[in-house]
Design a protein around this motif. Structure first.
Motif, short mmCIF file in Angstrom:
data_model
loop_
_atom_site.label_atom_id
_atom_site.label_comp_id
_atom_site.label_asym_id
_atom_site.label_seq_id
_atom_site.Cartn_x
_atom_site.Cartn_y
_atom_site.Cartn_z
N LEU A 24 38.70 54.39 31.18
CA LEU A 24 39.31 54.88 32.43
C LEU A 24 40.83 55.07 32.26
O LEU A 24 41.36 56.14 32.53
N ASP B 237 48.34 41.81 38.19
CA ASP B 237 47.16 42.03 39.03
C ASP B 237 47.55 42.84 40.26
O ASP B 237 48.55 42.54 40.93
N ILE B 238 46.77 43.89 40.55
CA ILE B 238 47.06 44.71 41.73
C ILE B 238 46.65 43.92 42.98
O ILE B 238 45.58 43.30 43.00
N ASP B 239 47.52 43.95 43.98
CA ASP B 239 47.26 43.16 45.20
C ASP B 239 46.30 43.90 46.14
O ASP B 239 46.43 45.12 46.33
N PHE B 240 45.44 43.16 46.73
CA PHE B 240 44.48 43.66 47.76
C PHE B 240 43.80 44.95 47.34
O PHE B 240 43.63 45.87 48.14
N PHE B 241 43.40 45.02 46.11
CA PHE B 241 42.80 46.27 45.61
C PHE B 241 41.42 46.52 46.23
O PHE B 241 40.98 47.67 46.36
N ASN C 21 39.41 50.15 47.63
CA ASN C 21 38.03 50.56 47.33
C ASN C 21 37.19 50.65 48.61
O ASN C 21 36.46 51.62 48.81
N HIS D 110 35.46 54.12 45.72
CA HIS D 110 35.68 53.70 44.33
C HIS D 110 36.43 54.76 43.53
O HIS D 110 37.24 54.43 42.65
N GLY E 201 39.95 54.49 44.18
CA GLY E 201 40.37 53.27 43.49
C GLY E 201 40.62 53.55 42.01
O GLY E 201 41.61 53.10 41.44
N ASP E 202 39.71 54.33 41.41
CA ASP E 202 39.87 54.68 39.99
C ASP E 202 41.17 55.45 39.74
O ASP E 202 41.89 55.17 38.77
N LEU F 234 44.00 53.12 39.79
CA LEU F 234 44.07 52.32 38.55
C LEU F 234 44.73 53.12 37.43
O LEU F 234 45.58 52.60 36.69
N ARG G 130 44.17 46.86 29.54
CA ARG G 130 43.43 46.55 30.78
C ARG G 130 42.63 45.30 30.50
O ARG G 130 41.79 45.28 29.60
N GLY H 85 38.95 44.21 35.73
CA GLY H 85 38.92 45.21 36.81
C GLY H 85 40.27 45.78 37.18
O GLY H 85 40.64 46.87 36.74
N GLU H 86 41.05 45.04 37.99
CA GLU H 86 42.36 45.55 38.43
C GLU H 86 43.46 44.68 37.85
O GLU H 86 44.51 44.49 38.44
N LYS I 204 50.17 34.85 43.74
CA LYS I 204 49.25 35.33 44.78
C LYS I 204 49.35 34.41 45.99
O LYS I 204 49.40 34.86 47.14
N ARG J 130 52.10 37.34 47.08
CA ARG J 130 51.91 38.57 46.29
C ARG J 130 53.20 39.39 46.16
O ARG J 130 54.21 39.01 46.69
N1 GTP Z 1 37.82 51.63 41.64
C1 GTP Z 1 37.69 50.61 40.84
N2 GTP Z 1 37.72 49.38 41.32
C2 GTP Z 1 37.59 48.34 40.51
C3 GTP Z 1 37.40 48.52 39.14
N3 GTP Z 1 37.30 47.28 38.56
C4 GTP Z 1 37.42 46.38 39.56
N4 GTP Z 1 37.60 47.01 40.74
C5 GTP Z 1 37.74 46.42 42.06
O1 GTP Z 1 38.89 45.61 42.17
C6 GTP Z 1 38.67 44.76 43.29
C7 GTP Z 1 39.22 43.40 42.99
O2 GTP Z 1 39.08 42.65 44.15
P1 GTP Z 1 39.56 41.17 44.25
O3 GTP Z 1 39.29 40.43 42.95
O4 GTP Z 1 38.99 40.56 45.49
O5 GTP Z 1 41.12 41.23 44.32
P2 GTP Z 1 42.08 41.99 45.35
O6 GTP Z 1 41.36 42.67 46.43
O7 GTP Z 1 42.96 42.88 44.50
O8 GTP Z 1 42.89 40.81 45.94
P3 GTP Z 1 43.99 39.94 45.26
O9 GTP Z 1 43.87 40.10 43.77
O10 GTP Z 1 43.72 38.55 45.68
O11 GTP Z 1 45.30 40.45 45.73
C8 GTP Z 1 37.18 44.77 43.61
O12 GTP Z 1 36.96 45.48 44.80
C9 GTP Z 1 36.60 45.52 42.44
O13 GTP Z 1 35.46 46.28 42.79
C10 GTP Z 1 37.34 49.83 38.63
O14 GTP Z 1 37.17 50.10 37.42
N5 GTP Z 1 37.49 50.85 39.51
#
Ligand code: GTP
Length: 344
Positions: free
Chosen positions: A190, A223-227, A231, A236, A239-240, A243, A262, A265-266, A334, A338
């Motif tokens: 990605l 780490d991205i906050d509240f990602f 989504n 999604h 979201g991609d 990212l 990477r 996930g985020e 966090k 954050r």
């Molecule tokens: N679009 C997309 N989303 C992803 C990918 N990998 C992980 N995620 C999403 O990243 C999100 C991570 O959520 P959480 O671990 O709860 O963290 P957060 O919402 O960023 O909250 P905090 O880290 O506590 O600030 C989830 O919704 C995953 O589905 C990806 O490759 N693509």
């Protein structure tokens, strides 16, 4: 990494070719008498060939002469076939059918020069054999006329030149494919950053360097906050895109010698060679700020990141310990709200 990978692959391939050759000779020794009746000295030559290839197999297996194993295998291939050709009609022999495989195997195991060398040696051998082909009886006792030996020699030469050229073409394709596979193996599809495998390798290498030279090294977990909210609200695919854009922004704000990957996930991870903890904190703060200053995707979404910074120290000498320390700092960041940098 590439060199190590190539050597491993070549070693395995060379060993495989040696073992296949051994099996082929063994089969010839055991089953050949059931199929054709040949003079008994044929069996003795085959046994000597088997012993030669067996010793080559063990030399390669021992991994003691890594630079020489391809040359040893290819030479043994030429040495084993020569007496068989000599007793079975030279250029008219049935064994000449195997020869076009040699330059291709040489290209696969060695490279273009090995393939060219084998091709030249064989063409030279065929030319010499062509002059004697009509003087030597073949396995069935036939004596060939001069003209037929020359014709066979001519076509064999053409086949060998073609197979040498084919070997080079094949090698190009093979190299391109293995290169592509290696790249895919260590990159995230990605974001195109290193994945964990690529990261682990580069981190280890840099950490060893720091241990050897006692130079500083820092690590930042990002780490991205509240990602999840992105989504959940935009889907999604958006979201991609976010990212990818975050990865690009991070990548364009670091040095070439830094290693960005990477991590999950985020989550991203950044290794900063030759960087002390306070310098790493400044870099992390700069990254936090550039991520915060722009917006992401077609929806112009604002995003923030939290960063945990740790460094290689007397307590933190292993890869795992440094990452764990940075992770604890990130977790604190966090908890504290954050969009901030926390030091270990
Ligand atoms: N679009 C997309 N989303 C992803 C990918 N990998 C992980 N995620 C999403 O990243 C999100 C991570 O959520 P959480 O671990 O709860 O963290 P957060 O919402 O960023 O909250 P905090 O880290 O506590 O600030 C989830 O919704 C995953 O589905 C990806 O490759 N693509």
């Amino acid at each position: 990494m590439a060199d190590d990978f190539n050597h491993q692959l070549n070693h395995k391939l060379t060993l495989r070719v040696a073992s296949i050759s051994l099996i082929a000779i063994l089969f010839a020794i055991i089953f050949r008498p059931l199929i054709v009746s040949l003079p008994s000295y044929f069996t003795w030559i085959a046994i000597l060939d088997f012993l030669l290839v067996l010793s080559v197999y063990f030399i390669i297996r021992s991994n003691r002469l890594p630079q020489w194993e391809v040359a040893i295998l290819l030479s043994s291939g030429i040495i084993t076939i020569t007496p068989l050709l000599l007793i079975s009609g030279g250029v008219n022999s049935q064994f000449t059918h195997i020869l076009p495989l040699y330059p291709i195997i040489a290209a696969l195991l060695g490279g273009k020069w090995e393939s060219l060398c084998v091709g030249i040696i064989l063409v030279f051998g065929i030319i010499v054999f062509s002059f004697f082909g009509h003087q030597v009886a073949d396995l069935t006792g036939d004596i060939y006329i001069e003209e037929k030996s020359y014709t066979r020699g001519f076509w064999l030469t053409i086949t060998l030149i073609t197979s040498t050229l084919f070997g080079r073409f094949f090698l190009k394709r093979y190299n391109k494919l293995t290169e592509q596979l290696k790249e895919e193996n260590i990159h995230d599809p990605l974001t195109h950053l290193f994945n964990r495998r690529g990261f682990n390798f580069h981190f280890n290498r840099n950490l060893n360097q720091s241990l050897l030279t006692n130079s500083p090294l820092s690590l930042v977990l990002i780490d991205i906050d509240f990602f999840k909210k992105v989504n959940d609200k935009y889907g999604h695919d958006v979201g991609d895109v976010c990212l990818i854009e975050v990865a690009d922004t991070l990548a364009s704000n670091i040095r070439k010698s830094d290693i960005l990957a990477r991590f999950g996930g985020e989550e991203f991870i950044l290794v900063l060679p030759e960087t002390k903890l306070n310098e790493a904190a400044n870099i992390a703060e700069k990254l936090r700020s550039v991520i915060f200053q722009r917006t992401y995707s077609d929806f112009n979404l604002p995003l923030t990141i939290t960063l945990g910074v740790a460094n290689y120290s007397e307590q933190n000498t292993s890869q795992l310990k440094i990452i764990k320390t940075a992770d604890k700092a990130l977790y604190r960041g966090k908890e504290k709200g954050r969009n901030r940098v926390e030091l270990a």
